[in-house]
Design a protein around this motif. Structure first.
Motif, mmCIF file in Angstrom:
data_model
loop_
_atom_site.group_PDB
_atom_site.id
_atom_site.type_symbol
_atom_site.label_atom_id
_atom_site.label_comp_id
_atom_site.label_asym_id
_atom_site.label_seq_id
_atom_site.Cartn_x
_atom_site.Cartn_y
_atom_site.Cartn_z
ATOM 1 N N ASP A 57 5.896 4.132 -22.124
ATOM 2 C CA ASP A 57 7.315 4.513 -21.618
ATOM 3 C C ASP A 57 8.447 4.303 -22.455
ATOM 4 O O ASP A 57 9.638 5.291 -22.683
ATOM 5 C CB ASP A 57 7.556 4.379 -19.967
ATOM 6 C CG ASP A 57 6.367 4.982 -19.219
ATOM 7 O OD1 ASP A 57 5.859 6.256 -19.464
ATOM 8 O OD2 ASP A 57 5.787 4.497 -18.266
ATOM 9 N N ALA A 58 8.646 3.246 -22.624
ATOM 10 C CA ALA A 58 9.832 2.563 -23.438
ATOM 11 C C ALA A 58 9.793 3.248 -24.841
ATOM 12 O O ALA A 58 10.890 3.719 -25.357
ATOM 13 C CB ALA A 58 9.748 1.071 -23.600
ATOM 14 N N VAL A 59 8.616 3.680 -25.526
ATOM 15 C CA VAL A 59 8.548 4.217 -26.718
ATOM 16 C C VAL A 59 9.128 5.763 -26.555
ATOM 17 O O VAL A 59 9.756 6.163 -27.572
ATOM 18 C CB VAL A 59 7.166 4.097 -27.281
ATOM 19 C CG1 VAL A 59 6.810 5.121 -28.432
ATOM 20 C CG2 VAL A 59 6.744 2.882 -27.779
ATOM 21 N N ILE A 60 8.559 6.313 -25.591
ATOM 22 C CA ILE A 60 9.023 7.715 -25.281
ATOM 23 C C ILE A 60 10.790 7.420 -25.068
ATOM 24 O O ILE A 60 11.549 8.478 -25.393
ATOM 25 C CB ILE A 60 8.443 8.204 -24.269
ATOM 26 C CG1 ILE A 60 6.930 8.618 -24.523
ATOM 27 C CG2 ILE A 60 9.080 9.624 -23.739
ATOM 28 C CD1 ILE A 60 6.165 9.006 -23.357
ATOM 29 N N ALA A 112 13.964 8.916 -16.966
ATOM 30 C CA ALA A 112 13.347 8.024 -15.528
ATOM 31 C C ALA A 112 12.310 9.082 -14.766
ATOM 32 O O ALA A 112 11.456 8.575 -14.322
ATOM 33 C CB ALA A 112 14.573 8.009 -14.914
ATOM 34 N N LEU A 113 12.648 10.375 -14.953
ATOM 35 C CA LEU A 113 11.701 11.297 -14.279
ATOM 36 C C LEU A 113 10.551 11.313 -14.782
ATOM 37 O O LEU A 113 9.466 11.404 -14.264
ATOM 38 C CB LEU A 113 12.492 12.575 -14.268
ATOM 39 C CG LEU A 113 13.822 12.681 -13.153
ATOM 40 C CD1 LEU A 113 14.242 13.959 -13.438
ATOM 41 C CD2 LEU A 113 13.064 12.260 -11.710
ATOM 42 N N ILE A 114 10.364 11.538 -16.418
ATOM 43 C CA ILE A 114 8.892 11.541 -17.193
ATOM 44 C C ILE A 114 8.220 10.179 -17.290
ATOM 45 O O ILE A 114 7.429 10.451 -17.648
ATOM 46 C CB ILE A 114 9.313 12.248 -18.426
ATOM 47 C CG1 ILE A 114 10.157 11.269 -19.183
ATOM 48 C CG2 ILE A 114 9.991 13.450 -18.129
ATOM 49 C CD1 ILE A 114 10.060 11.819 -20.665
ATOM 50 N N SER A 115 8.885 9.131 -16.965
ATOM 51 C CA SER A 115 8.257 8.043 -17.157
ATOM 52 C C SER A 115 7.403 7.553 -15.834
ATOM 53 O O SER A 115 7.735 7.595 -14.899
ATOM 54 C CB SER A 115 9.390 6.644 -17.504
ATOM 55 O OG SER A 115 9.765 7.131 -18.656
ATOM 56 N N ASP A 116 6.307 6.956 -16.209
ATOM 57 C CA ASP A 116 5.555 6.377 -14.967
ATOM 58 C C ASP A 116 6.429 4.927 -14.521
ATOM 59 O O ASP A 116 6.327 4.947 -13.252
ATOM 60 C CB ASP A 116 4.209 6.077 -15.356
ATOM 61 C CG ASP A 116 3.357 7.331 -15.466
ATOM 62 O OD1 ASP A 116 3.571 8.321 -14.965
ATOM 63 O OD2 ASP A 116 2.422 7.199 -16.333
ATOM 64 N N GLU A 117 6.693 4.154 -15.278
ATOM 65 C CA GLU A 117 7.281 2.867 -15.173
ATOM 66 C C GLU A 117 8.725 3.283 -15.478
ATOM 67 O O GLU A 117 9.229 3.400 -16.686
ATOM 68 C CB GLU A 117 6.966 1.923 -16.048
ATOM 69 C CG GLU A 117 5.597 1.450 -15.564
ATOM 70 C CD GLU A 117 5.169 0.489 -16.784
ATOM 71 O OE1 GLU A 117 5.717 -0.744 -17.085
ATOM 72 O OE2 GLU A 117 3.657 0.384 -16.937
ATOM 73 N N ARG A 118 9.432 3.614 -14.585
ATOM 74 C CA ARG A 118 10.974 4.151 -14.596
ATOM 75 C C ARG A 118 11.821 3.070 -15.558
ATOM 76 O O ARG A 118 12.585 3.591 -16.424
ATOM 77 C CB ARG A 118 11.602 4.675 -13.463
ATOM 78 C CG ARG A 118 10.876 5.790 -12.921
ATOM 79 C CD ARG A 118 11.390 6.225 -11.422
ATOM 80 N NE ARG A 118 11.027 7.465 -11.113
ATOM 81 C CZ ARG A 118 9.646 8.001 -10.732
ATOM 82 N NH1 ARG A 118 8.992 7.105 -10.438
ATOM 83 N NH2 ARG A 118 9.507 9.192 -10.424
ATOM 84 N N VAL A 119 11.849 2.000 -15.125
ATOM 85 C CA VAL A 119 12.572 0.768 -15.649
ATOM 86 C C VAL A 119 12.462 0.841 -17.315
ATOM 87 O O VAL A 119 13.475 0.770 -17.971
ATOM 88 C CB VAL A 119 12.457 -0.344 -15.101
ATOM 89 C CG1 VAL A 119 13.201 -1.588 -15.644
ATOM 90 C CG2 VAL A 119 12.729 -0.367 -13.702
ATOM 91 N N GLY A 121 11.222 3.011 -19.204
ATOM 92 C CA GLY A 121 11.757 4.445 -19.620
ATOM 93 C C GLY A 121 13.235 4.366 -20.005
ATOM 94 O O GLY A 121 13.772 4.805 -21.038
ATOM 95 N N ILE A 122 14.144 4.015 -18.970
ATOM 96 C CA ILE A 122 15.503 3.772 -18.962
ATOM 97 C C ILE A 122 15.797 2.877 -20.146
ATOM 98 O O ILE A 122 16.828 2.958 -20.981
ATOM 99 C CB ILE A 122 16.109 3.525 -17.592
ATOM 100 C CG1 ILE A 122 16.055 4.849 -16.734
ATOM 101 C CG2 ILE A 122 17.504 3.129 -17.770
ATOM 102 C CD1 ILE A 122 16.274 4.431 -15.221
ATOM 103 N N LEU A 123 15.247 1.766 -20.048
ATOM 104 C CA LEU A 123 15.195 0.619 -21.061
ATOM 105 C C LEU A 123 14.988 1.011 -22.551
ATOM 106 O O LEU A 123 15.805 0.686 -23.517
ATOM 107 C CB LEU A 123 14.496 -0.628 -20.757
ATOM 108 C CG LEU A 123 14.737 -1.794 -21.552
ATOM 109 C CD1 LEU A 123 16.084 -2.473 -21.216
ATOM 110 C CD2 LEU A 123 13.684 -3.076 -21.273
ATOM 111 N N GLY A 124 13.991 1.820 -22.639
ATOM 112 C CA GLY A 124 13.756 2.387 -24.093
ATOM 113 C C GLY A 124 14.863 3.344 -24.444
ATOM 114 O O GLY A 124 15.304 3.272 -25.613
#
Length: 145
Positions: A57-60, A112-119, A121-124
């Motif tokens: 999720d962070a890579v995305i 945040a919406l497309i990530s399973d682990e929202r944190v 995704g936002i951090l990435g």
């Protein structure tokens, strides 16, 4: 015989603005390509570390943040001459400035919406956006106009 010179001035003005706009877009394209060239080291190292820890999720998010900053650079180039001011009483807000940061907020929301682990995704996304700024401040002084 009196000739009206209003129409040629308007066409000259349009030609000037269209050439100025194309120059700004060309400059923005060159700037984004330079930033991406210097940003690849950061991107590859972050991808390797995050893939090692299986934080997909962070890579995305990093990819989304990088694309968002590239679009942001182009929006700065497009709004360079005309920001369009929104007046709210005594408060004056540049319209394109507001729209650019609303776009950035939307990118965080999408991440945040497309990530399973929202944190993650936002951090990435934050790291992807921050990479552009780090590259500009680290290497921008070397680039001549």
């Amino acid at each position: 015989m009196v000739k009206k010179t209003v129409k040629p001035r308007l066409t000259e003005r349009k030609i000037f603005h269209s050439t100025r706009r194309s120059e700004l877009l060309k400059t923005a394209t060159n700037l984004v390509l330079r930033i991406l060239k210097h940003d690849t080291f950061f991107l590859i190292s972050e991808f390797v570390v995050l893939l090692f820890f299986e934080k997909f999720d962070a890579v995305i998010g990093i990819l989304l943040g990088t694309v968002a900053m590239a679009v942001g650079i182009f929006s700065i180039a497009l709004s360079y001459e005309n920001y369009g001011i929104i007046s709210l009483g005594k408060l004056r807000i540049p319209r394109m400035y507001f729209l650019r940061y609303a776009f950035y907020a939307g990118v965080f929301l999408i991440s945040a919406l497309i990530s399973d682990e929202r944190v993650w995704g936002i951090l990435g996304t934050f790291i992807g956006m921050l990479n552009f700024k780090v590259v500009i401040f680290s290497f921008g002084w070397r680039w001549s106009r």
